[in-house]
Design an enzyme around this catalytic site. Structure first.
Site, mmCIF file in Angstrom:
data_model
loop_
_atom_site.group_PDB
_atom_site.id
_atom_site.type_symbol
_atom_site.label_atom_id
_atom_site.label_comp_id
_atom_site.label_asym_id
_atom_site.label_seq_id
_atom_site.Cartn_x
_atom_site.Cartn_y
_atom_site.Cartn_z
ATOM 1 N N GLU A 1 0.958 -1.212 -0.098
ATOM 2 C CA GLU A 1 -0.073 0.172 0.009
ATOM 3 C C GLU A 1 0.925 1.371 -0.081
ATOM 4 O OE1 GLU A 1 -3.113 0.292 -0.816
ATOM 5 O OE2 GLU A 1 -4.150 -1.330 0.317
ATOM 6 N N HIS A 44 -12.928 -2.162 3.629
ATOM 7 C CA HIS A 44 -11.601 -2.487 3.433
ATOM 8 C C HIS A 44 -10.750 -2.315 4.934
ATOM 9 C CE1 HIS A 44 -7.712 -1.574 1.229
ATOM 10 N NE2 HIS A 44 -7.393 -2.253 2.541
#
Length: 195
Positions: free
Chosen positions: A76, A157
């Protein structure tokens, strides 16, 4: 470069794991060390859980995502870089996976207690469900931060919080996670008491 920041990141990852806010391989933390350098937790490896990280394993990258040293950065990493690019006051970012929060209805009013409301100045925003690890998610999150949000709930998420320090980002994470649990308890209680 002070090793103190890297040690603190390792301790925070351990604490987040014990609080159930990250898994052994998921979740990430970063600190902006200077205008061009970021310390970020490495990507998850099934053989080495994130709650056992050591300072020398923390990934050091530049603002273009170039790897300088340590283990390879989190998958990420685009999200962290995108947020730092739009927020000069952001010195730390946490990306966690709380149990309840990402699955609440978007824009629900969360019960944050007054002490945290006035001292942490939480501004909560929501980002629609987007594929993890993508530029789309990174840019959508960064656009909310640019609007002044410091707590961004990623639908289905996880959660992204920012802070002027690592501990401020941690406190915001804990505050909004607690608020989601209060919300659920209050909903259950109101249903039970009205029965």
């Amino acid at each position: 470069m002070s090793n103190e920041y890297l040690e603190m990141m390792c301790e925070v990852m351990k604490m987040l794991y014990l609080r159930g806010l990250i898994s052994s391989t998921g979740g990430n933390v970063s600190i902006k060390l200077d205008d061009n350098t970021i310390a970020v937790t490495p990507r998850g490896f099934s053989e080495y859980p994130k709650f056992m990280l050591r300072p020398e394993q923390i990934s050091i990258i530049d603002m273009n995502g170039n790897h300088i040293r340590g283990w390879p950065p989190t998958t990420e990493v685009k999200l962290h870089i995108a947020v730092y690019r739009v927020c000069k006051d952001c010195k730390a970012i946490l990306h966690t996976h709380p149990l309840i929060l990402p699955f609440l209805p978007p824009n629900v009013e969360l019960p944050i207690d007054t002490e945290l409301k006035y001292f942490l100045e939480p501004k909560i925003c929501w980002v629609e469900e987007l594929r993890p690890r993508t530029e789309d998610l990174a840019q959508a999150t960064a656009s909310k931060v640019k609007e002044g949000c410091n707590i961004i709930i990623l639908q289905n998420h996880g959660l992204v919080t920012t802070g002027r320090t690592l501990m401020e980002a941690v406190e915001r994470t804990e505050a909004v996670d607690l608020a989601s649990k209060r919300f659920l308890v209050l909903k259950l209680l109101s249903k039970y008491l009205s029965a």
